[in-house]
Write a protein that holds these residues in place. Structure first.
Motif, PDB file in Angstrom:
ATOM      1  N   ASN A 219       5.545  -0.441  -3.668  1.00 34.77           N
ATOM      2  CA  ASN A 219       5.028   0.396  -2.201  1.00 34.77           C
ATOM      3  C   ASN A 219       4.097   1.105  -2.115  1.00 34.77           C
ATOM      4  O   ASN A 219       3.306   1.294  -1.062  1.00 34.77           O
ATOM      5  CB  ASN A 219       6.563   0.730  -1.524  1.00 34.77           C
ATOM      6  N   MET A 220       3.996   2.409  -2.904  1.00 37.39           N
ATOM      7  CA  MET A 220       3.213   3.388  -2.857  1.00 37.39           C
ATOM      8  C   MET A 220       1.779   2.700  -2.755  1.00 37.39           C
ATOM      9  O   MET A 220       0.716   3.133  -2.028  1.00 37.39           O
ATOM     10  CB  MET A 220       3.228   4.398  -3.718  1.00 37.39           C
ATOM     11  N   THR A 221       1.627   1.710  -3.421  1.00 41.41           N
ATOM     12  CA  THR A 221       0.130   1.045  -3.910  1.00 41.41           C
ATOM     13  C   THR A 221      -0.079  -0.027  -3.002  1.00 41.41           C
ATOM     14  O   THR A 221      -1.246  -0.758  -3.138  1.00 41.41           O
ATOM     15  CB  THR A 221      -0.039   0.788  -5.180  1.00 41.41           C
ATOM     16  N   SER A 222       0.744  -0.691  -2.166  1.00 45.49           N
ATOM     17  CA  SER A 222       0.915  -1.713  -1.214  1.00 45.49           C
ATOM     18  C   SER A 222       0.681  -2.999  -2.146  1.00 45.49           C
ATOM     19  O   SER A 222       0.234  -4.081  -1.805  1.00 45.49           O
ATOM     20  CB  SER A 222      -0.398  -1.642  -0.533  1.00 45.49           C
ATOM     21  N   SER A 223       1.243  -2.970  -3.339  1.00 43.33           N
ATOM     22  CA  SER A 223       1.211  -4.115  -4.312  1.00 43.33           C
ATOM     23  C   SER A 223       2.555  -4.958  -4.247  1.00 43.33           C
ATOM     24  O   SER A 223       2.659  -5.757  -5.243  1.00 43.33           O
ATOM     25  CB  SER A 223       0.466  -3.574  -5.824  1.00 43.33           C
ATOM     26  N   ILE A 224       3.357  -4.330  -3.683  1.00 44.56           N
ATOM     27  CA  ILE A 224       4.765  -5.081  -3.524  1.00 44.56           C
ATOM     28  C   ILE A 224       4.821  -6.540  -3.041  1.00 44.56           C
ATOM     29  O   ILE A 224       3.939  -6.805  -2.160  1.00 44.56           O
ATOM     30  CB  ILE A 224       5.735  -4.258  -2.774  1.00 44.56           C
TER      31      ILE A 224
ATOM     32  N   TYR B 250      15.344   3.994   4.916  1.00 48.25           N
ATOM     33  CA  TYR B 250      14.396   3.126   4.995  1.00 48.25           C
ATOM     34  C   TYR B 250      13.607   2.982   6.136  1.00 48.25           C
ATOM     35  O   TYR B 250      12.526   2.854   6.055  1.00 48.25           O
ATOM     36  CB  TYR B 250      15.196   1.680   5.015  1.00 48.25           C
ATOM     37  N   LEU B 251      14.147   3.594   7.295  1.00 45.58           N
ATOM     38  CA  LEU B 251      13.264   3.984   8.335  1.00 45.58           C
ATOM     39  C   LEU B 251      11.968   4.646   8.066  1.00 45.58           C
ATOM     40  O   LEU B 251      11.083   4.729   8.763  1.00 45.58           O
ATOM     41  CB  LEU B 251      14.042   4.631   9.520  1.00 45.58           C
ATOM     42  N   LEU B 252      12.249   5.478   6.976  1.00 43.46           N
ATOM     43  CA  LEU B 252      11.170   6.422   6.643  1.00 43.46           C
ATOM     44  C   LEU B 252      10.163   5.772   5.498  1.00 43.46           C
ATOM     45  O   LEU B 252       9.132   6.274   5.374  1.00 43.46           O
ATOM     46  CB  LEU B 252      11.639   7.985   5.864  1.00 43.46           C
ATOM     47  N   GLY B 253      10.489   4.383   5.543  1.00 43.75           N
ATOM     48  CA  GLY B 253       9.861   3.673   4.242  1.00 43.75           C
ATOM     49  C   GLY B 253      10.481   3.278   3.218  1.00 43.75           C
ATOM     50  O   GLY B 253      11.130   4.026   2.693  1.00 43.75           O
ATOM     51  N   PRO B 254      10.091   2.203   2.608  1.00 44.59           N
ATOM     52  CA  PRO B 254      11.119   1.780   1.341  1.00 44.59           C
ATOM     53  C   PRO B 254      10.550   2.549   0.433  1.00 44.59           C
ATOM     54  O   PRO B 254      11.475   2.644  -0.500  1.00 44.59           O
ATOM     55  CB  PRO B 254      10.360   0.149   1.441  1.00 44.59           C
ATOM     56  N   THR B 255       9.429   3.104   0.282  1.00 41.26           N
ATOM     57  CA  THR B 255       9.196   3.932  -0.831  1.00 41.26           C
ATOM     58  C   THR B 255      10.145   5.356  -0.949  1.00 41.26           C
ATOM     59  O   THR B 255      10.638   5.550  -2.138  1.00 41.26           O
ATOM     60  CB  THR B 255       7.900   4.534  -0.949  1.00 41.26           C
ATOM     61  N   THR B 256      10.247   5.980   0.221  1.00 37.15           N
ATOM     62  CA  THR B 256      11.390   6.967   0.190  1.00 37.15           C
ATOM     63  C   THR B 256      12.714   6.469  -0.303  1.00 37.15           C
ATOM     64  O   THR B 256      13.449   7.300  -0.969  1.00 37.15           O
ATOM     65  CB  THR B 256      11.449   7.455   1.472  1.00 37.15           C
TER      66      THR B 256
END
Length: 403
Positions: free
Chosen positions: A94-99, A161-167
């Motif tokens: 998720n951090m690298t947008s490769s998910i 999850y509202l803060l993002g899947p990475t979190t």
């Protein structure tokens, strides 16, 4: 209850269970919501469950042998560390947008593999930490620990999850690492009681033991087929989004509702252990599980859906406590790893494979019909099992010496 929680090792183990279960339940919300967001496919949600179940099925004989031959505490430490690394991969994606869906499938398979080794080792430890007369209460207390995290985990997971899947994935990874550290410092003396050479008879010992004990076979198979047909947790993201028209926070509430019912029931059973008519109680509980599933399928209201899931969770907990206690009390310690591994296949079938079944039937018939069909199927299984396993129906107490 006080004598149970005066045992330091049990308390240590209990806290470790909360951390591990908390991590997994938060992770389930993240994977489920993100997979459906990426694919918009019920089948994809079912495939996630299948990816987790298949390694557990394929490795059944190996993991049972490992749990009986090697230090069970160290197995739990290593597997939970591996799960933390796997969740870290999802966070990195998720951090690298490769998910991608493929990455989630691969990580689900890795999680299934590590859990295959963890579950039998984790289950086989408990009887060595406490006196046998406290086992029923201990099973209920461990279940309450799991349900506490199941309640808080999905609800908090939906908010995170509202803060993002990475979190969310980083939070889950932290909890797995915490549980790993806690288990590392657990005082547990493991000795190999059987040094017989490895053979097919030895590897199949757990399955043979279950097959030869009609009470255990009946209880684990009843639970497996009931939840396999009636379990609709894989469809919760669809129900939340398309039927109840809510968001990740609503999904978190739906996921924690069964745990809320299970928590209340586990606390009750820890204080008031079942003493008589346990077989009949188990059959009634599974029938109620089916009825609650049908009610959930018919509901178009968030509150009513949560009520149905609370009822579903509380009835399922009764079945879980009875089944788990019967398996532990009637199994020799030198076989607990293999029997627990075989039992975990039944559990995995009712959970991960049940998710796959729900995804397939939803794709074929629609979400609501799939849930209702599952509930009706559960009730039908109860009727058939009363005929196939009369010894389980007539079982009076959990203690094998008194039935």
């Amino acid at each position: 209850m006080p004598p149970l929680f005066k045992i330091p090792n049990f308390v240590h183990f209990w806290i470790g269970q909360i951390a591990s279960s908390f991590a997994f339940q938060m992770l389930s919300v993240g994977i489920g919501w993100q997979m459906y967001d990426l694919t918009n496919s019920p089948m994809a949600l079912g495939l996630v469950g299948l990816c987790q179940f298949l390694p557990q099925l394929l490795l059944t004989l190996i993991v049972g042998h490992v749990a009986d031959r090697y230090n069970r505490r160290l197995i739990c430490v290593c597997t939970r560390f591996s799960m933390a690394i796997t969740v870290g991969i999802l966070a990195y994606g998720n951090m690298t947008s490769s998910i991608s869906a493929d990455m989630i499938y691969i990580c689900a398979a890795l999680l299934g593999t590590t859990r295959a080794f963890e579950i039998p080792a984790n289950q086989a430890i408990l009887p060595n930490l406490i006196p046998s007369e406290l086992l029923s209460r201990a099973v209920s207390a461990i279940a309450s620990a799991r349900e506490i995290s199941v309640i808080a985990g999905p609800a908090l997971g939906g908010l995170i999850y509202l803060l993002g899947p990475t979190t969310l994935y980083l939070s889950s990874m932290s909890c797995f690492l915490m549980s790993c550290v806690i288990m590392f410092f657990l005082h547990y003396n493991f000795t190999v009681k059987s040094k017989s050479p490895i053979s097919m008879k030895h590897l199949f010992g757990g399955l043979s033991f279950i097959r030869g004990n009609k009470v255990i076979l009946g209880s684990v198979s009843l639970d497996m087929f009931a939840v396999l047909l009636g379990g609709a947790t894989a469809l919760l993201p669809i129900v939340a989004k398309d039927i109840l028209h809510t968001g990740p926070w609503g999904l978190g509430l739906l996921r924690c509702a069964p745990a809320l019912g299970a928590l209340f029931m586990s606390v009750y059973l820890a204080r008031h252990p079942l003493t008589h008519s346990v077989g009949k109680i188990m059959f009634v509980a599974v029938a109620i599980f089916g009825i609650a599933t049908i009610l959930f399928g018919l509901s178009e209201n968030l509150i009513l859906s949560m009520f149905a899931l609370v009822l579903l969770g509380s009835s399922d907990m009764i079945s879980v406590v009875i089944r788990s206690t019967l398996v532990q009390l009637e199994t020799p310690d030198e076989m607990r790893g293999r029997v627990s591994a075989a039992n975990s296949v039944f559990i995995g079938s009712s959970n991960q494979l049940g998710e796959f079944e729900s995804g397939v039937t939803a794709a074929w018939f629609g979400v609501v019909p799939a849930i209702i069909i599952g509930g009706v199927g559960t009730i039908a299984v109860v009727g058939v099992w009363t005929y196939l396993f009369p010894s389980l129906l007539k079982r009076d107490t959990l203690d094998k010496e008194n039935h």
